[in-house]
Design an enzyme around this catalytic site. Structure first.
Site, PDB file in Angstrom:
ATOM      1  N   GLU A 225      -8.717 -22.313 -37.276  1.00  0.00           N
ATOM      2  CA  GLU A 225      -8.158 -21.006 -37.616  1.00  0.00           C
ATOM      3  C   GLU A 225      -6.626 -21.135 -37.640  1.00  0.00           C
ATOM      4  OE1 GLU A 225      -8.337 -16.549 -35.516  1.00  0.00           O
ATOM      5  OE2 GLU A 225      -8.726 -18.362 -34.343  1.00  0.00           O
TER       6      GLU A 225
ATOM      7  N   LYS B 170     -11.539 -12.240 -41.058  1.00  0.00           N
ATOM      8  CA  LYS B 170     -12.030 -12.048 -39.691  1.00  0.00           C
ATOM      9  C   LYS B 170     -12.230 -10.561 -39.386  1.00  0.00           C
ATOM     10  CE  LYS B 170     -10.694 -13.526 -34.993  1.00  0.00           C
ATOM     11  NZ  LYS B 170      -9.581 -14.158 -34.235  1.00  0.00           N
TER      12      LYS B 170
ATOM     13  N   CYS C 195     -13.575 -17.853 -34.836  1.00  0.00           N
ATOM     14  CA  CYS C 195     -13.153 -17.775 -33.437  1.00  0.00           C
ATOM     15  C   CYS C 195     -13.832 -16.676 -32.620  1.00  0.00           C
ATOM     16  CB  CYS C 195     -11.627 -17.642 -33.383  1.00  0.00           C
ATOM     17  SG  CYS C 195     -10.901 -18.053 -31.765  1.00  0.00           S
TER      18      CYS C 195
END
Length: 286
Positions: free
Chosen positions: A40, A119, A161
């Protein structure tokens, strides 16, 4: 089929990051890897110190940084996945244009973009406030096909993540056929954080009987420890706390065999879950 993780720490210099990523791509291709996952934020850092520069660094998904990665994927014949800072369309957001998207993008070995994911879960926890610098995505995480040079086609799912703490995301990807989940991350070290990282990655693999390939940044606040978890939740390969190229092998046949022995996806009872959720909603309204 061989997969790889390029575990490194991004710098506030996009050109330097591209050079480091190309070095990883070259080494991965020479080692026989066909898929290379970067962390990321591989484009540029997004910690507190770097936050004011995010709008300056961010680009569109077809911007110069992305085009360089697409060419890198084509040059080395890799399926390449990396975390980018995506500039939102339009004049800006309610926060004055200082927020960007935290986006992961996958390019095929022909350089074509296969998937992009913004995300959806922002890490506003444990002293961090990602919503102060990022916009949350709204679209469902993607599932897409990968056809290696040899072996069966594989279905891939993409998350980022903090998503690993939300089992609904991985389960939905598995329901849509994902056999290998890709998780670019910038997991911060801390009290029990390293243990949580490995535990969560392995749990998502086990409960969905799939592989999970997780790439972390390393150095400074980040813990490294990128890993591949297999469909039985075992850590099939793992990196340490230093910059490294992690190589591992994925067997689509193992996914099928484990799902035959441990058919948790078939044993789900979604009609009951929906009924329970509806009952909870009715009770709340009452």
């Amino acid at each position: 089929m061989r997969v790889a993780v390029g575990q490194f720490r991004s710098l506030p210099d996009k050109e330097a990051n591209l050079e480091r990523m190309e070095s990883f791509a070259r080494s991965a291709a020479r080692a026989g890897a066909e898929l290379l996952l970067f962390p990321e934020g591989a484009m540029a850092p997004f910690d507190d110190e770097a936050a004011p520069r995010l709008p300056e660094w961010a680009e569109e998904l077809d911007g110069p940084f992305a085009r360089r990665l697409a060419e890198m994927a084509r040059r080395y014949g890799l399926l390449l996945v990396a975390g980018l800072l995506e500039r939102p369309a339009g004049a800006g957001d309610a926060a004055g244009g200082r927020r960007v998207y935290n986006t992961a993008v996958a390019w095929g070995p022909d350089g074509r973009r296969l998937a992009a994911y913004r995300k959806i879960h922002l890490f506003d926890a444990l002293g961090s406030l990602e919503s102060d610098r990022f916009l949350a995505g709204e679209e469902e995480p993607p599932v897409f096909d990968w056809s290696p040079r040899e072996g069966a086609r594989l279905r891939l799912g993409l998350a980022i993540c903090y998503d690993v703490r939300f089992p609904e995301v991985s389960r939905r990807l598995a329901e849509r056929g994902a056999e290998l989940l890709l998780l670019p991350s910038a997991w911060v070290r801390g009290l029990l954080k390293e243990e949580q990282w490995e535990l969560l990655v392995r749990a998502r693999a086990l409960e969905n009987t799939c592989y999970v390939l997780a790439a972390d940044q390393v150095g400074g606040p980040y813990c490294g420890r990128s890993l591949l978890a297999d469909p039985m939740g075992l850590a099939a390969a793992a990196a340490g706390e230093e910059e490294a190229l992690l190589l591992a092998d994925v067997d689509p046949g193992r996914v099928r065999r484990v799902r035959e022995k441990l058919p948790v996806l078939r044993h789900r009872r979604p009609e009951l879950y929906r009924r329970w959720q509806a009952g909870t909603a009715e009770g709340t309204e009452a």
